[in-house]
Structures are given as structure tokens and as C-alpha cells.
Design an enzyme around this catalytic site. Structure first.
Site, mmCIF file in Angstrom:
data_model
loop_
_atom_site.group_PDB
_atom_site.id
_atom_site.type_symbol
_atom_site.label_atom_id
_atom_site.label_comp_id
_atom_site.label_asym_id
_atom_site.label_seq_id
_atom_site.Cartn_x
_atom_site.Cartn_y
_atom_site.Cartn_z
ATOM 1 N N ASP A 106 -6.496 1.001 0.644
ATOM 2 C CA ASP A 106 -6.603 1.203 2.088
ATOM 3 C C ASP A 106 -7.992 0.750 2.529
ATOM 4 O OD1 ASP A 106 -8.344 3.158 1.262
ATOM 5 O OD2 ASP A 106 -7.587 4.669 2.646
ATOM 6 N N LYS B 244 0.826 -1.202 0.000
ATOM 7 C CA LYS B 244 0.000 0.000 0.000
ATOM 8 C C LYS B 244 0.872 1.268 0.000
ATOM 9 C CE LYS B 244 -1.969 1.730 3.684
ATOM 10 N NZ LYS B 244 -2.785 1.955 4.878
#
Ligand code: SF4
Length: 211
Positions: free
Chosen positions: A140, A122
Site C-alpha cells: 500500500d 493488493k
């Protein structure tokens, strides 16, 4: 509605609703600062990270300052961001590696970024997108929730969600899509009690049309 038309509709609506959606972590022109903020943002709000780093970077302006930091001291200074022991350890170790292996520069490849402590897929996608303009989808918690509700993925696993989204979203939309999912998750599609009555995506949303 065909999947291709549904995706186009979602992208157009998100763009209409959130035309200026952007990363809410501060980008102050210092790439290393952005990396530190990204590491600190795990399980913490961007707002909190921005506030904390405003003063943190006065004490530790550069990579070598963090590399020389005492973990216990740094941990206390970032305690309010949560996971402070792991984050302080990761920031110090990453600073060492950047100084020794990368000449003080932030690398742009996924492989190099993910080799840094505190940097997962991420954060690597976030860094690549924001610092280098390289397309990547930042999965996310908001992105995962909104994508699943809209039926763009059926997975709860970030890596699979990223694959599912990458397969149906044009590459030139990947960076802004992540920001718009976050904006939508914050504005209407909250984890608890999403405001579906006010959302123009209702007609294509699995969650809104569940029986
Ligand atoms: S209709 Fe409801 S669940 Fe679906 S995207 Fe909009 S706010 Fe989220």
C-alpha cells in the site's frame, strides 16, 4: 553493511517497535465482510471503513443481500468512503460472482481473487494473508514509501516493489512486514516530514542519509 545484514536489522527493529502490528480493518469472523471492507478501503482510511461497515452490514448481512442491492442506493450508503460509484458497482458484481461461481465462498488463489471486480493485487494479497495465512506482501502507500526510503526498492510501481521485497525478505515475514510498514508509516515515517530523529532505522535509511 551487507544487504542481508541490513534487511535483518530492519526486520528486527520493526518487530521491536511494532510487535503487535496487525491489519486495522475489522476481521469479524465473516470472510465476505472482510472482502467488502477491503474493497471499500481503496483511497479511504481503515477507520472510516470500519465505522461505515458497522451499520452497512446490519442492512446487508450477507452476499445475497449485496447481490440484490440497488447500485444507486448502495452508492449513497458508501459515499463517504470515496469512489462510491465504482465501489458499489464492484461490490454488487463481486457478490453475484461469489454466489454463482464460488458457492458463496471466498476463493484463496490470486487468480480467482483478482478476477473479482474491485480486487487487485493488493487486496488479493491482503485477503490471502488475513483469511488464509498465505504469505504475500501488501504494497500500500505506506509500504511503498517506507520500503523506498529504506532502499529496499527503487521502484514506485507496486508490482515491482512486491517483487523487490519478496526477493530479500524471508517468506514467513511477508504478512507481518506489511503491517509493520503501515504502522511505521503512520507512527514516524510520514509522507511529509518523517520523524527521522526518533527513528532507530536512521543508520540504514537512504532517505535519512541523503546528502
Ligand atoms: S529514518 Fe526517517 S525516512 Fe528513514 S525509515 Fe525512519 S522515519 Fe522513515
Amino acid at each position: 553493511m551487507k544487504k542481508r545484514d541490513k534487511v535483518r536489522f530492519i526486520l528486527e527493529e520493526l518487530e521491536r517497535m511494532y510487535p503487535d502490528a496487525a491489519c486495522s480493518l475489522t476481521l469479524d469472523g465473516n470472510s465476505f465482510h472482510f472482502l467488502v471492507r477491503a474493497i471499500l478501503s481503496a483511497q479511504c482510511t481503515d477507520k472510516k471503513v470500519n465505522e461505515l461497515t458497522d451499520t452497512l452490514f446490519e442492512k446487508y448481512p450477507d452476499i445475497l443481500d449485496f447481490a440484490a442491492a440497488e447500485q444507486k442506493v448502495l452508492g449513497e450508503e458508501i459515499r463517504s468512503c470515496g469512489l462510491f460509484r465504482a465501489k458499489s458497482k464492484a461490490i454488487i458484481a463481486t457478490s453475484f460472482i461469489l454466489a454463482e461461481r464460488f458457492g458463496g465462498e471466498i476463493p484463496s488463489s490470486s487468480e480467482d481473487l483478482i478476477s473479482l471486480p474491485g480486487v487487485g493485487r493488493k487486496v488479493a494479497n491482503l485477503i490471502r494473508g488475513e483469511l488464509f495465512g498465505i504469505p504475500g506482501i501488501v504494497v500500500d502507500t505506506h509500504c511503498a514509501r517506507v520500503a523506498k526510503r529504506l532502499g529496499l526498492t527503487s521502484s514506485n510501481h507496486p508490482a515491482q516493489i512486491e517483487r523487490d521485497l519478496s526477493a530479500c525478505i524471508p517468506k514467513d515475514k511477508w504478512i507481518t512486514l506489511g503491517h509493520r510498514f503501515v504502522a511505521h508509516g503512520r507512527a514516524l515515517c510520514a509522507a511529509r516530514r518523517p520523524a527521522c530523529d526518533h527513528c532507530s532505522l536512521g543508520e540504514v535509511c537512504l532517505y535519512a542519509n541523503r546528502s
